[in-house]
Scaffold this motif. Sequence first.
Motif, short mmCIF file in Angstrom:
data_model
loop_
_atom_site.label_atom_id
_atom_site.label_comp_id
_atom_site.label_asym_id
_atom_site.label_seq_id
_atom_site.Cartn_x
_atom_site.Cartn_y
_atom_site.Cartn_z
N ARG A 63 0.83 -1.22 0.00
CA ARG A 63 0.00 0.00 0.00
C ARG A 63 0.86 1.26 0.00
O ARG A 63 0.55 2.23 -0.67
N GLY A 64 1.93 1.21 0.76
CA GLY A 64 2.85 2.35 0.82
C GLY A 64 3.45 2.66 -0.54
O GLY A 64 3.53 3.81 -0.96
N MET A 65 3.85 1.60 -1.23
CA MET A 65 4.43 1.78 -2.57
C MET A 65 3.38 2.34 -3.52
O MET A 65 3.67 3.20 -4.34
N GLU A 66 2.16 1.84 -3.39
CA GLU A 66 1.08 2.31 -4.27
C GLU A 66 0.80 3.79 -4.06
O GLU A 66 0.63 4.54 -5.02
N SER A 67 0.80 4.22 -2.80
CA SER A 67 0.47 5.63 -2.56
C SER A 67 1.65 6.56 -2.88
O SER A 67 1.44 7.71 -3.20
N ARG A 68 2.88 6.03 -2.81
CA ARG A 68 4.04 6.89 -3.08
C ARG A 68 4.41 6.95 -4.56
O ARG A 68 4.87 7.97 -5.04
N PHE A 69 4.28 5.82 -5.24
CA PHE A 69 4.73 5.76 -6.64
C PHE A 69 3.55 5.43 -7.56
O PHE A 69 2.99 4.32 -7.48
N SER A 70 3.25 6.38 -8.45
CA SER A 70 2.07 6.21 -9.31
C SER A 70 2.23 5.01 -10.26
O SER A 70 1.25 4.37 -10.63
N PHE A 71 3.46 4.71 -10.64
CA PHE A 71 3.69 3.62 -11.62
C PHE A 71 3.71 2.24 -10.96
O PHE A 71 3.69 1.22 -11.63
N TYR A 72 3.71 2.23 -9.61
CA TYR A 72 3.87 0.94 -8.91
C TYR A 72 2.78 -0.05 -9.28
O TYR A 72 3.04 -1.21 -9.57
N ARG A 73 1.53 0.42 -9.29
CA ARG A 73 0.43 -0.51 -9.51
C ARG A 73 0.43 -1.08 -10.93
O ARG A 73 -0.11 -2.15 -11.18
N GLN A 74 1.07 -0.34 -11.85
CA GLN A 74 1.18 -0.88 -13.20
C GLN A 74 2.20 -2.03 -13.24
O GLN A 74 2.09 -2.96 -14.02
N MET A 75 3.21 -1.91 -12.38
CA MET A 75 4.23 -2.95 -12.34
C MET A 75 3.80 -4.13 -11.47
O MET A 75 4.22 -5.26 -11.70
N VAL A 76 3.03 -3.82 -10.45
CA VAL A 76 2.53 -4.89 -9.55
C VAL A 76 1.01 -4.82 -9.55
O VAL A 76 0.41 -4.28 -8.62
N PRO A 77 0.38 -5.36 -10.59
CA PRO A 77 -1.08 -5.22 -10.67
C PRO A 77 -1.80 -6.08 -9.64
O PRO A 77 -1.29 -7.11 -9.21
N MET A 78 -2.96 -5.60 -9.27
CA MET A 78 -3.83 -6.36 -8.38
C MET A 78 -4.44 -7.51 -9.19
O MET A 78 -4.69 -7.37 -10.38
N GLY B 297 -26.23 -8.94 2.17
CA GLY B 297 -26.16 -9.44 0.78
C GLY B 297 -25.81 -8.40 -0.26
O GLY B 297 -25.11 -8.70 -1.22
N ASP B 298 -26.27 -7.16 -0.10
CA ASP B 298 -25.96 -6.14 -1.11
C ASP B 298 -25.48 -4.82 -0.48
O ASP B 298 -25.54 -3.77 -1.11
N THR B 299 -25.02 -4.89 0.75
CA THR B 299 -24.52 -3.69 1.43
C THR B 299 -23.08 -3.90 1.87
O THR B 299 -22.74 -4.95 2.44
N PHE B 300 -22.26 -2.88 1.59
CA PHE B 300 -20.83 -2.99 1.86
C PHE B 300 -20.36 -1.70 2.52
O PHE B 300 -20.66 -0.61 2.03
N ASP B 301 -19.65 -1.84 3.66
CA ASP B 301 -19.08 -0.67 4.34
C ASP B 301 -17.69 -0.40 3.80
O ASP B 301 -16.80 -1.27 3.94
N ALA B 302 -17.49 0.75 3.17
CA ALA B 302 -16.16 1.04 2.58
C ALA B 302 -15.26 1.75 3.59
O ALA B 302 -15.69 2.69 4.26
N GLU B 303 -14.05 1.24 3.73
CA GLU B 303 -13.04 1.92 4.57
C GLU B 303 -12.05 2.68 3.70
O GLU B 303 -11.44 3.64 4.12
N GLU B 304 -11.91 2.17 2.47
CA GLU B 304 -10.93 2.77 1.56
C GLU B 304 -11.47 2.73 0.13
O GLU B 304 -12.03 1.72 -0.29
N ILE B 305 -11.31 3.84 -0.60
CA ILE B 305 -11.75 3.89 -2.00
C ILE B 305 -10.52 4.17 -2.86
O ILE B 305 -9.74 5.08 -2.57
N ARG B 306 -10.35 3.36 -3.92
CA ARG B 306 -9.21 3.56 -4.82
C ARG B 306 -9.70 3.61 -6.26
O ARG B 306 -10.72 3.00 -6.59
N PRO B 307 -8.93 4.26 -7.12
CA PRO B 307 -9.32 4.25 -8.54
C PRO B 307 -9.04 2.87 -9.15
O PRO B 307 -8.16 2.17 -8.68
N TRP B 308 -9.80 2.53 -10.14
CA TRP B 308 -9.52 1.29 -10.87
C TRP B 308 -8.62 1.67 -12.04
O TRP B 308 -9.07 2.20 -13.03
N ASP B 309 -7.33 1.42 -11.86
CA ASP B 309 -6.43 1.87 -12.93
C ASP B 309 -5.46 0.75 -13.29
O ASP B 309 -5.55 -0.34 -12.78
N GLY B 310 -4.56 1.07 -14.18
CA GLY B 310 -3.54 0.10 -14.60
C GLY B 310 -4.17 -1.06 -15.34
O GLY B 310 -5.22 -0.94 -15.96
#
Lengths: 227, 192
Positions: free
Chosen positions: A122-137, A203-216
């Motif tokens: 998570r730290g790498m993802e928030s610090r380096f924008s290119f990280y998630r492209q190199m380490v995709p989810m 069944g159809d309700t979810f409590d979000a703690e963190e929101i991220r963009p869907w990218d890479g």
Amino acid sequence: MKKKINISDKTLRLIEQRQIKPIPRWEFIVKNWSIWLGFLTSLLLLMLGVAVSWFGLIDNIITPNLWVVVSIIFLTMSFLLFERTKKSYRFEKWQVGLVIVFVGLLMGGVLFRFGVASRIDRGMESRFSFYRQMVPMRMIVWNNPESGYLSGEIVSIYSASSFVIKDFNGKLWNINGNQPIVRGRVKMVVGEEIKLIGTLVSGDTFDAEEIRPWDGMGQNMMKENRY
Amino acid sequence: MIDEKCQNLDDNELVALSIQNSQYFYCLMKRYEDKLKGYVHRLTYLSNEDVEDIVEDSFVNAYLHLNDCDCDLKFSSWMYRIVHNSAINFIKKQKQSLRIEADESDDELVDWLVADTNIEKETVSKHFDEYIKSILDKLRPEYKEVIALKFFEEKDYKEISDILQKPMGTVATLLSRAKIQFKQIYEKENKY
């Protein structure tokens, strides 16, 4: 008769004539400590690399390829640096290699168990924008609300912490949250594709703690999987 | 004179004093000069001039690195290591191969060569110059190094390990493989 050359006399004369002095002790201390410091740093980075690799392999959240490569690089560096220490010759090379691999795997496993790996990721993802492209989810992970991971497209918004998304299977989800953390460039508008970390409430309700963009790479995968 | 003072000092004490005063290093050089010359000569079979150059370079190198002298080891092992490495580098530069100068009077070597083999001790002694020497010359260089230190310099496994910077287990393995190779060459050459 040829006069016997006395090497000791000759060498002493040479030392005195050229005013040769022993290299200062501190130079050797610095050199030896640098090698040990380099070795310990490499070993630590190996442990961290292995920890995130375990995170990718066991929790199946990220693709661990890059971290496996990082681990191999620091494994090699640790071995080479240890081999440069003064007493390394007393150990067989295969023993040294085996111990480094064992320590790396074991300590990497311990760090992973204590949650260090996910924090690094998570730290790498928030610090380096290119990280998630190199380490995709991994796509599948983000369609696993029971484990706290959900993704989809925003279809309606009531407030910043209350909205509806449609996951890539077409199911609608009510999203609530108590001031969820927004990471990266997320535009809270209808049509935006997002990833959520949180808790399944019903069944159809979810409590979000963190929101991220869907990218890479994940973005394309999501679109491919939608149809 | 310093020569007299040196007599009652051990190698490590002389190393410590040599850092301040090169005269003490002279005592160390005197103590090891002949041994090291003999070692390089038997290991490389080079001319006296080359052997003396190697030993002299090694002494200067040792003097420069006195502050890095590993006092956990014997000074002799440290000094042999420097000389050994200089000799190997010299040989490599000259594109020559290691040769070990042995003869039938090297009892320990002869005993070792015949132990656990069906080679007669008399055969080895009698034909040493004829073919035993040439078989020793055909051994792999790393085997020759261990043989030279073990039988000519009478070093134990720990000292050989410190000189060659190889684990003691590897030293033992090299010695045992040297014997196997010696036996193989001997049997092959005595078929005809």
